[in-house]
Design an enzyme around this catalytic site. Structure first.
Site, PDB file in Angstrom:
ATOM      1  N   LEU A   1      -3.254   2.028 -17.571  1.00 18.49           N
ATOM      2  CA  LEU A   1      -1.952   1.374 -17.613  1.00 18.49           C
ATOM      3  C   LEU A   1      -1.812   0.453 -18.807  1.00 18.49           C
ATOM      4  O   LEU A   1      -0.783   0.446 -19.487  1.00 18.49           O
ATOM      5  CB  LEU A   1      -1.731   0.589 -16.321  1.00 18.49           C
ATOM      6  CG  LEU A   1      -1.411   1.402 -15.070  1.00 18.49           C
ATOM      7  CD1 LEU A   1      -1.625   0.559 -13.824  1.00 18.49           C
ATOM      8  CD2 LEU A   1       0.017   1.927 -15.119  1.00 18.49           C
TER       9      LEU A   1
ATOM     10  N   ASP B   1      -9.162  -5.946 -24.705  1.00 20.66           N
ATOM     11  CA  ASP B   1      -9.980  -5.144 -23.804  1.00 20.66           C
ATOM     12  C   ASP B   1     -11.441  -5.535 -23.997  1.00 20.66           C
ATOM     13  O   ASP B   1     -11.953  -5.520 -25.119  1.00 20.66           O
ATOM     14  CB  ASP B   1      -9.808  -3.650 -24.056  1.00 20.66           C
ATOM     15  CG  ASP B   1     -10.255  -2.818 -22.855  1.00 20.66           C
ATOM     16  OD1 ASP B   1      -9.392  -2.430 -22.044  1.00 20.66           O
ATOM     17  OD2 ASP B   1     -11.469  -2.583 -22.735  1.00 20.66           O
TER      18      ASP B   1
ATOM     19  N   ASP C   1     -13.155 -11.885 -22.731  1.00 21.08           N
ATOM     20  CA  ASP C   1     -13.246 -11.807 -21.275  1.00 21.08           C
ATOM     21  C   ASP C   1     -12.145 -12.709 -20.730  1.00 21.08           C
ATOM     22  O   ASP C   1     -12.233 -13.938 -20.810  1.00 21.08           O
ATOM     23  CB  ASP C   1     -14.623 -12.293 -20.823  1.00 21.08           C
ATOM     24  CG  ASP C   1     -14.768 -12.391 -19.318  1.00 21.08           C
ATOM     25  OD1 ASP C   1     -13.792 -12.106 -18.586  1.00 21.08           O
ATOM     26  OD2 ASP C   1     -15.860 -12.775 -18.848  1.00 21.08           O
TER      27      ASP C   1
ATOM     28  N   ASN D   1      -3.064  -7.432 -17.071  1.00 25.44           N
ATOM     29  CA  ASN D   1      -3.333  -6.109 -16.515  1.00 25.44           C
ATOM     30  C   ASN D   1      -4.810  -5.855 -16.230  1.00 25.44           C
ATOM     31  O   ASN D   1      -5.143  -4.991 -15.429  1.00 25.44           O
ATOM     32  CB  ASN D   1      -2.810  -5.054 -17.502  1.00 25.44           C
ATOM     33  CG  ASN D   1      -3.278  -3.655 -17.175  1.00 25.44           C
ATOM     34  OD1 ASN D   1      -2.756  -3.008 -16.267  1.00 25.44           O
ATOM     35  ND2 ASN D   1      -4.277  -3.171 -17.911  1.00 25.44           N
TER      36      ASN D   1
ATOM     37  N   TYR E   1     -10.300  -6.332  -3.574  1.00 25.13           N
ATOM     38  CA  TYR E   1      -9.205  -5.951  -4.463  1.00 25.13           C
ATOM     39  C   TYR E   1      -7.856  -6.316  -3.852  1.00 25.13           C
ATOM     40  O   TYR E   1      -6.975  -6.875  -4.522  1.00 25.13           O
ATOM     41  CB  TYR E   1      -9.291  -4.455  -4.730  1.00 25.13           C
ATOM     42  CG  TYR E   1      -8.212  -3.885  -5.614  1.00 25.13           C
ATOM     43  CD1 TYR E   1      -8.223  -4.088  -6.988  1.00 25.13           C
ATOM     44  CD2 TYR E   1      -7.179  -3.110  -5.076  1.00 25.13           C
ATOM     45  CE1 TYR E   1      -7.237  -3.550  -7.806  1.00 25.13           C
ATOM     46  CE2 TYR E   1      -6.198  -2.563  -5.883  1.00 25.13           C
ATOM     47  CZ  TYR E   1      -6.226  -2.788  -7.244  1.00 25.13           C
ATOM     48  OH  TYR E   1      -5.243  -2.252  -8.047  1.00 25.13           O
TER      49      TYR E   1
ATOM     50  N   LYS F   1      -5.138  -8.977  -5.362  1.00 20.99           N
ATOM     51  CA  LYS F   1      -3.793  -8.549  -5.722  1.00 20.99           C
ATOM     52  C   LYS F   1      -2.729  -9.295  -4.911  1.00 20.99           C
ATOM     53  O   LYS F   1      -1.625  -9.556  -5.409  1.00 20.99           O
ATOM     54  CB  LYS F   1      -3.656  -7.039  -5.538  1.00 20.99           C
ATOM     55  CG  LYS F   1      -4.452  -6.226  -6.545  1.00 20.99           C
ATOM     56  CD  LYS F   1      -4.058  -6.561  -7.977  1.00 20.99           C
ATOM     57  CE  LYS F   1      -4.654  -5.605  -8.990  1.00 20.99           C
ATOM     58  NZ  LYS F   1      -4.304  -5.983 -10.378  1.00 20.99           N
TER      59      LYS F   1
ATOM     60  N   THR G   1      -5.378   6.155 -12.931  1.00 15.38           N
ATOM     61  CA  THR G   1      -6.239   5.340 -13.780  1.00 15.38           C
ATOM     62  C   THR G   1      -7.683   5.557 -13.338  1.00 15.38           C
ATOM     63  O   THR G   1      -7.948   6.266 -12.372  1.00 15.38           O
ATOM     64  CB  THR G   1      -5.905   3.842 -13.654  1.00 15.38           C
ATOM     65  OG1 THR G   1      -6.270   3.386 -12.328  1.00 15.38           O
ATOM     66  CG2 THR G   1      -4.417   3.577 -13.870  1.00 15.38           C
TER      67      THR G   1
END
Length: 301
Positions: free
Chosen positions: A19, A38, A73, A100, A171, A175, A205
């Site tokens: 994404l 990244d 990071d 993201n 997770y 979120k 992904t």
């Protein structure tokens, strides 16, 4: 390049693959100057020898856009500060932050280790907070100096955080936290000219193609609903000047479907006007539940 983000400066975290990669490319195609962040990690968060950020920068430049790579990071507070500083020093300003970056370590709750829990919460939740904190400080300074920004934050939540997902306790919790952070930041930063929204994307992904292989498979023909590029036009619009009236929202995108999430609104209520007795409180709750909406995911709604 010209488009709805012409002249804007954007940071996209976790932009080397999936994404984030598509967000960075779409923002550049819409005219934004992009800092491609990244860290370069495997699916479970182990850092690799080299990251893909430079490859995305090369793609953007090949298409005539402007971009620089960043390997910070984002869950490290000082490195996140450096990321924001790089955008300002390189391009003279910062207008858009797309949070993201993330990875998964899927486990059933009873099998989740402390290390796995901490790692996932760190990269998703702190990895949203740290860049947002430093970007917000910059925008507040601009507003106080009489240069009120027209800035945007786009966070990344998930259906796992909004409706729950079996086997993804850490997770899902992260979120859900991001959705809550989005609401608070939207309230706090509006005075500085900043809108804050979140997306809840469904796409192919590294995090989904293994766990949901059948649903994420590329179709032999027709519309590829799980292509991550389907999500990025919404991100580009949220990053643009056109979205100034939209803040504090969580927007779900799957293929060609856009849905505005409506969570945690006040439902049916009873006020006794005094302290409840335990048994009476239970009876009242049971009556209220008859008229209350059934939570999606938990009971199969």
């Amino acid at each position: 390049m010209t488009g709805i983000c012409e002249g804007r400066v954007a940071i996209v975290t976790g932009a080397g693959r999936g994404l984030g990669r598509e967000h960075a490319l779409e923002l550049a195609r819409q005219g934004a100057k992009v800092v491609v962040n990244d860290l370069g990690t495997t699916l479970n968060g182990v850092q690799e020898a080299s990251g893909p950020a430079h490859d995305i920068v090369a793609l953007i430049r090949a298409e005539g856009g402007e971009a620089v790579a960043n390997g910070a990071d984002v869950a490290d507070f000082e490195q996140a500060a450096g990321l924001v500083r790089q955008a300002i020093e390189t391009f003279g300003r910062l207008d858009v932050l797309v949070n993201n970056a993330g990875f998964v370590r899927d486990r059933m709750l009873v099998n989740t280790s402390e290390e796995e829990w901490d790692a996932v919460i760190r990269v998703h939740l702190k990895g949203h907070f740290a860049p947002l904190r430093h970007a917000a400080e910059y925008w507040r300074g601009e507003a106080k100096a009489g240069r009120t920004p027209d800035a945007r934050v786009i966070n990344t939540s998930s259906g796992a955080g909004l409706q729950g997902s079996v086997g993804q306790a850490s997770y899902s919790a992260a979120k859900a936290g991001i959705a809550g952070l989005t609401l608070v930041a939207a309230h706090e930063l509006g005075r500085y000219g900043v809108t804050v929204n979140a997306i809840a994307p469904s796409a192919r992904t590294r995090m989904t193609e293994g766990a949901f292989a059948e649903a994420m498979a590329v179709p032999e023909s027709g519309f590829d609903a799980m292509n991550p590029a389907n999500v990025s036009p919404v991100v580009a619009w949220l990053a643009s000047g056109s979205s100034a009236a939209v803040t504090g929202r969580v927007i779900e995108i799957e293929g060609g479907r856009i849905c505005i999430e409506e969570g945690w609104n006040h439902g049916p209520a009873i006020d006794a006007g005094e302290r409840w007795e335990a048994a009476a409180a239970g009876e009242a709750i049971e009556k209220l539940l008859v008229d209350a909406a059934v939570p999606e995911g938990v009971y199969g709604a």
